[in-house]
Design an enzyme around this catalytic site. Structure first.
Site, PDB file in Angstrom:
ATOM      1  N   ALA A  64      35.756  58.064  49.013  1.00  0.00           N
ATOM      2  CA  ALA A  64      34.917  58.086  47.814  1.00  0.00           C
ATOM      3  C   ALA A  64      34.104  56.474  47.930  1.00  0.00           C
ATOM      4  CB  ALA A  64      35.470  58.194  46.401  1.00  0.00           C
ATOM      5  N   GLY A 103      38.759  60.828  49.484  1.00  0.00           N
ATOM      6  CA  GLY A 103      37.815  61.799  49.323  1.00  0.00           C
ATOM      7  C   GLY A 103      37.245  62.325  50.439  1.00  0.00           C
ATOM      8  N   GLU A 106      39.757  65.062  51.553  1.00  0.00           N
ATOM      9  CA  GLU A 106      39.565  65.860  50.624  1.00  0.00           C
ATOM     10  C   GLU A 106      38.373  66.792  50.759  1.00  0.00           C
ATOM     11  OE1 GLU A 106      39.586  63.094  47.367  1.00  0.00           O
ATOM     12  OE2 GLU A 106      41.090  64.359  46.293  1.00  0.00           O
ATOM     13  N   GLU A 126      44.462  56.640  47.798  1.00  0.00           N
ATOM     14  CA  GLU A 126      44.099  56.434  46.470  1.00  0.00           C
ATOM     15  C   GLU A 126      45.119  55.465  45.654  1.00  0.00           C
ATOM     16  OE1 GLU A 126      43.746  59.209  47.767  1.00  0.00           O
ATOM     17  OE2 GLU A 126      41.657  60.052  47.524  1.00  0.00           O
TER      18      GLU A 126
HETATM   19  C1  3H9 Z   1      38.735  58.100  47.007  1.00  0.00           C
HETATM   20  O1  3H9 Z   1      38.470  58.636  47.920  1.00  0.00           O
HETATM   21  C2  3H9 Z   1      38.849  58.782  45.457  1.00  0.00           C
HETATM   22  C3  3H9 Z   1      38.654  60.296  45.676  1.00  0.00           C
HETATM   23  O2  3H9 Z   1      39.981  60.945  45.919  1.00  0.00           O
HETATM   24  C4  3H9 Z   1      38.169  60.693  44.543  1.00  0.00           C
HETATM   25  C5  3H9 Z   1      37.005  60.680  43.975  1.00  0.00           C
HETATM   26  C6  3H9 Z   1      36.260  61.524  42.910  1.00  0.00           C
HETATM   27  N1  3H9 Z   1      33.755  52.580  49.748  1.00  0.00           N
HETATM   28  O3  3H9 Z   1      37.902  47.322  55.705  1.00  0.00           O
HETATM   29  P1  3H9 Z   1      36.916  46.995  56.698  1.00  0.00           P
HETATM   30  C7  3H9 Z   1      33.663  48.852  53.355  1.00  0.00           C
HETATM   31  S1  3H9 Z   1      39.371  56.355  46.797  1.00  0.00           S
HETATM   32  C8  3H9 Z   1      33.078  51.728  50.078  1.00  0.00           C
HETATM   33  O4  3H9 Z   1      36.369  45.539  56.904  1.00  0.00           O
HETATM   34  P2  3H9 Z   1      38.082  48.243  59.123  1.00  0.00           P
HETATM   35  C9  3H9 Z   1      34.207  47.644  53.247  1.00  0.00           C
HETATM   36  O5  3H9 Z   1      34.292  47.185  52.031  1.00  0.00           O
HETATM   37  C10 3H9 Z   1      39.025  55.720  48.348  1.00  0.00           C
HETATM   38  N2  3H9 Z   1      32.811  50.670  51.052  1.00  0.00           N
HETATM   39  O6  3H9 Z   1      36.675  47.666  58.134  1.00  0.00           O
HETATM   40  C11 3H9 Z   1      33.803  46.692  54.203  1.00  0.00           C
HETATM   41  O7  3H9 Z   1      32.423  46.225  53.857  1.00  0.00           O
HETATM   42  P3  3H9 Z   1      31.855  44.684  54.303  1.00  0.00           P
HETATM   43  C12 3H9 Z   1      39.672  56.122  49.375  1.00  0.00           C
HETATM   44  C13 3H9 Z   1      33.969  50.861  51.939  1.00  0.00           C
HETATM   45  O8  3H9 Z   1      37.835  48.915  59.993  1.00  0.00           O
HETATM   46  C14 3H9 Z   1      33.253  47.647  55.301  1.00  0.00           C
HETATM   47  O9  3H9 Z   1      33.160  48.972  54.854  1.00  0.00           O
HETATM   48  N3  3H9 Z   1      39.525  55.299  50.718  1.00  0.00           N
HETATM   49  C15 3H9 Z   1      34.920  51.642  51.658  1.00  0.00           C
HETATM   50  O10 3H9 Z   1      39.378  47.295  59.057  1.00  0.00           O
HETATM   51  C16 3H9 Z   1      34.263  47.776  56.784  1.00  0.00           C
HETATM   52  O11 3H9 Z   1      35.602  47.927  56.268  1.00  0.00           O
HETATM   53  C17 3H9 Z   1      40.133  54.188  50.944  1.00  0.00           C
HETATM   54  O12 3H9 Z   1      40.927  53.824  50.178  1.00  0.00           O
HETATM   55  C18 3H9 Z   1      34.958  52.554  50.814  1.00  0.00           C
HETATM   56  N4  3H9 Z   1      35.749  53.789  50.619  1.00  0.00           N
HETATM   57  O13 3H9 Z   1      38.800  49.343  58.044  1.00  0.00           O
HETATM   58  C19 3H9 Z   1      39.737  53.590  52.247  1.00  0.00           C
HETATM   59  N5  3H9 Z   1      35.833  51.483  52.776  1.00  0.00           N
HETATM   60  O14 3H9 Z   1      31.574  44.787  55.576  1.00  0.00           O
HETATM   61  C20 3H9 Z   1      39.268  52.279  52.153  1.00  0.00           C
HETATM   62  C21 3H9 Z   1      35.558  50.586  53.509  1.00  0.00           C
HETATM   63  O15 3H9 Z   1      30.672  44.578  53.385  1.00  0.00           O
HETATM   64  N6  3H9 Z   1      39.058  51.584  53.290  1.00  0.00           N
HETATM   65  N7  3H9 Z   1      34.227  50.006  53.076  1.00  0.00           N
HETATM   66  O16 3H9 Z   1      33.073  43.730  54.039  1.00  0.00           O
HETATM   67  C22 3H9 Z   1      39.928  51.333  54.370  1.00  0.00           C
HETATM   68  O17 3H9 Z   1      41.082  51.383  54.294  1.00  0.00           O
HETATM   69  C23 3H9 Z   1      39.233  50.698  55.318  1.00  0.00           C
HETATM   70  O18 3H9 Z   1      38.180  50.086  55.308  1.00  0.00           O
HETATM   71  C24 3H9 Z   1      39.135  51.421  56.403  1.00  0.00           C
HETATM   72  C25 3H9 Z   1      38.173  50.668  57.785  1.00  0.00           C
HETATM   73  C26 3H9 Z   1      40.597  51.956  57.172  1.00  0.00           C
HETATM   74  C27 3H9 Z   1      38.166  52.424  56.281  1.00  0.00           C
END
Ligand code: 3H9
Length: 693
Positions: A64, A103, A106, A126
């Site tokens: 999400a 998400g 999911e 999450e």
């Molecule tokens: C969820 O899904 C809830 C659902 O179950 C239910 C909903 C109803 N959203 O980390 P990076 C941005 S909860 C928005 O530097 P990497 C991040 O801020 C979500 N932005 O790269 C950054 O922005 P900026 C569950 C996001 O390669 C840019 O992308 N998912 C999101 O080192 C690059 O990120 C998570 O918890 C996001 N979801 O790592 C995953 N994700 O360039 C969270 C990233 O402006 N994310 N951004 O600073 C991560 O773990 C890592 O970002 C990921 C990439 C592994 C994906």
């Protein structure tokens, strides 16, 4: 390709429909992505016999859109998207690659079949954000991979690779190739009957009470202070019942988590980790760093050398004599052995690092090829300046000269060279090959590309770098020095070190301040106090307990005694005696402090000094200070950092507390101007962060 929204497009190839998700950088499930998926499904299901859905770029869907949490969600919400996928009139197959998280997983679980590419990193992270899977993860997860595996992923947030995802039953098959090609092939196989499909919601899952209880009690023992992991277990428990009911309960529990202050703190911490990578000099081109010199082979120097070796950099380590070099080599070998044991490095890579990358020397001229030289010698200005005079003589032109000082004036150190523009502070935290934080201390003359090189090095070393200005202790240690004093005041006025430690642990820190001092060594703080004694204002209340403890040689763990006795860690009864004597000398009648009072004083002290650091321009933004505390000082992640905590409590309340304590000590409890201004105008640190971009 037809656009279904800004971020989703679709096409028809024969009797196959293909949906492409393109929301860089990681395909977060934003409102546009959600609406696009539903629109594309509606357009395709009446035209084709099967649909393949895939992500463009480096992810399927990373989850999400975290930025939307805490704000009203535009329709369709993610659970509705998942339902639309599952109820699609034709089978939908997901091609999952790269981050497929939360998400994102999911959505994939709602499809009728899943194919993983080698880059897959799947997970339900999450809980790391203070929430639970809220789009069916707790209901579809058990149906696909069982209760135990779902609980494992949903309570740890760990990522699994493609092989493990297959073994878990999370995906049906592995494949290779461009996501679009695999999607087309897979959908054709579905039509040909060579790839089986099913509706996840229709799978029956057995209630596994034993497993649920096992996870619930393990979490109560280990993560009692966290909210959402327990809630994840609660939600998974509904998976064995009616699917629609389980989904409804999941939604309710998800909403409870969204409202929790822990969610706000953890998401702030997520963004803090990324925000610190934006700094004023980021446009400058970093200098190339392939070979690093390290002056000093003590714990810190050897740790820095280890960190560089782990990143594959060549290292030249300098010590005064062969014995010291032998000790440094032994420390580095031990560090690398530990990395091999923890699976961070292969045994072959360790042997190569020790054999080919590391060079030990007693001569400055051996630094001649180094692109950066980091000094990690004794914390004494005269000694440091002598090192820098030598570096100035022997380092090649353009080499960066860095000091790992934790307190001293980087500009003063730079004066020992004829190239202050190449001098910078790189403040590592011990153990330097493990700790995440690196303070990048920018001097008055440090060139922008030197700052950019510091940040680039941090990235190579997999550290979180935060820009700081020059002052005594920079961001982290300056705050530490301040709240250390309040810990002393508390024990002087009535609390015991063990009570202060327990109260601070109750807030979520892994250790209290006296335990930390014992671990770090009390002699370091003693040296700092002596150094600063001449500049100590006459009005400052000075507690001598720590000095008395040090005079006995009780420097903490390494000495076998400190505030506690080691190895068993019981309170040192002689320290309690010292405290009583000091109280009697000062005519203090001890009073009772509740744990809450202790935490409030401790946190208020931390916030006040943090604000003064902002006022002085030592930190660029409040979020930088939060990051320093989170990644270098064990600040509990779910509180988001001291300034996020201050926002969550209310700045007027922080001011009121400081004013109340000021009746006891007006000098220590001064309210910083900026804090008062924000409190008076209803402002917040979050707004300052936003304004800074
Ligand atoms: C969820 O899904 C809830 C659902 O179950 C239910 C909903 C109803 N959203 O980390 P990076 C941005 S909860 C928005 O530097 P990497 C991040 O801020 C979500 N932005 O790269 C950054 O922005 P900026 C569950 C996001 O390669 C840019 O992308 N998912 C999101 O080192 C690059 O990120 C998570 O918890 C996001 N979801 O790592 C995953 N994700 O360039 C969270 C990233 O402006 N994310 N951004 O600073 C991560 O773990 C890592 O970002 C990921 C990439 C592994 C994906």
């Amino acid at each position: 390709m037809t656009a279904a929204s800004d971020t989703v497009s679709y096409e028809i190839v024969g009797d196959v429909g293909l949906i492409c998700l393109e929301n860089p950088p990681v395909n977060a499930a934003s409102a546009s992505l959600r609406a696009g998926i539903v629109a594309a499904l509606q357009a395709l299901e009446i035209e084709v016999s099967a649909i393949g859905i895939y992500g463009a770029g480096r992810a399927f869907i990373a989850g999400a859109d975290i930025k939307e949490f805490g704000q009203p969600q535009a329709d369709p919400i993610l659970p509705e998207v998942c339902l639309a996928v599952e109820n699609c009139a034709v089978p939908v197959v997901a091609i999952v690659h790269g981050p497929t998280l939360g998400g994102g997983l999911e959505v994939a679980m709602s499809c009728h079949a899943r194919i993983a590419l080698p880059s897959l990193r799947a997970g339900l992270p999450e809980v790391l954000l203070g929430i639970i899977p809220g789009a069916g993860g707790t209901q579809r997860g058990p149906r696909l991979m069982g209760v135990r595996n779902t609980l494992d992923l949903a309570t740890t947030g760990r990522h699994v690779k493609a092989d493990e995802a297959l073994a878990l039953g999370l995906v049906d098959r592995l494949d290779e190739g461009a996501p679009r090609d695999v999607a087309l092939r897979a959908a054709q196989e579905v039509i040909a009957g060579r790839l089986a499909t099913r509706r996840t919601a229709e799978i029956i899952v057995k209630a596994d009470r034993t497993v649920l209880n096992e996870f619930a009690s393990a979490l109560r023992a280990k993560q009692a202070h966290l909210f959402s992991p327990h809630k994840a277990v609660e939600a998974v428990a509904f998976a064995s019942g009616d699917f629609a009911h389980g989904m409804q309960r999941e939604r309710e529990i998800f909403q409870e988590c969204i409202q929790s202050p822990q969610r706000a703190g953890l998401i702030h911490a997520f963004f803090a980790e990324r925000a610190v990578g934006k700094y004023p000099e980021m446009g400058a081109t970093p200098r190339e760093v392939a070979e690093v010199g390290v002056v000093g082979g003590g714990t810190m120097g050897a740790g820095i050398a280890t960190a560089c070796l782990l990143a594959g950099l060549k290292v030249v380590l300098l010590e005064m004599n062969v014995d010291a070099l032998d000790r440094a080599r032994a420390t580095i070998t031990g560090n690398l052995d530990g990395a091999v044991k923890r699976g961070k490095m292969s045994a072959e890579a360790r042997d190569a690092a020790l054999g080919e990358l590391l060079k030990l020397s007693t001569k400055y001229p051996d630094f001649s090829a180094c692109d950066m030289i980091i000094e990690a010698v004794f914390e004494d200005m005269t000694v440091k300046k002598q090192v820098f005079r030598n570096l100035n003589l022997h380092a090649k032109p353009g080499a960066i000269l860095a000091t790992n000082t934790s307190y001293l004036d980087v500009d003063e150190v730079a004066k020992a060279t004829a190239r202050p523009e190449s001098v910078i502070g790189l403040h590592f935290f011990s153990p330097a090959h493990v700790m995440k934080l690196l303070e990048i201390v920018v001097g008055a003359h440090t060139a922008p590309e030197v700052v950019a090189t510091g940040f680039a090095l941090a990235k190579k070393l997999r550290k979180i770098a935060v820009r700081a200005g020059v002052c005594d202790g920079f961001i982290g240690n300056r705050i530490l020095n301040h709240y250390r004093k309040v810990a002393d005041y508390l024990i002087m006025d009535g609390a015991s070190p063990a009570q202060v430690d327990a109260a601070v642990r109750g807030f979520g820190f892994a250790m209290g301040p006296f335990q930390v001092m014992d671990l770090a060594g009390l002699d370091i703080g003693w040296a700092t106090r002596k150094r600063l004694a001449p500049t100590r204002p006459a009005e400052e209340r000075y507690v001598e307990i720590a000095d008395r403890v040090c005079e006995n040689g009780w420097f903490g763990r390494k000495a076998g005694r400190g505030y506690y006795d080691y190895p068993d860690g019981t309170p040192n009864a002689d320290v309690l005696q010292i405290i009583e004597t000091e109280r009697a000398k000062a005519g203090i009648t001890p009073c009772d402090f509740s744990d809450q009072e202790i935490v409030e004083r401790y946190m208020t002290a931390m916030v006040c000094e943090a604000v003064r650091i902002l006022e002085d321009g030592i930190a660029q933004r409040p979020i930088d200070i939060d990051a320093v505390q989170l990644f270098g000082y064990g600040f509990p992640r779910h509180h988001g950092g001291p300034l996020h905590y201050a926002d969550s409590i209310g700045l007027a309340e922080i001011v009121a507390r400081a004013e109340r304590y000021a009746s006891e000590d007006a000098h220590y409890w001064q309210v910083p101007r900026l804090l008062r201004e924000l409190a008076d105008t209803g402002g917040s640190f979050a707004e300052l962060n936003q304004a800074a971009g």
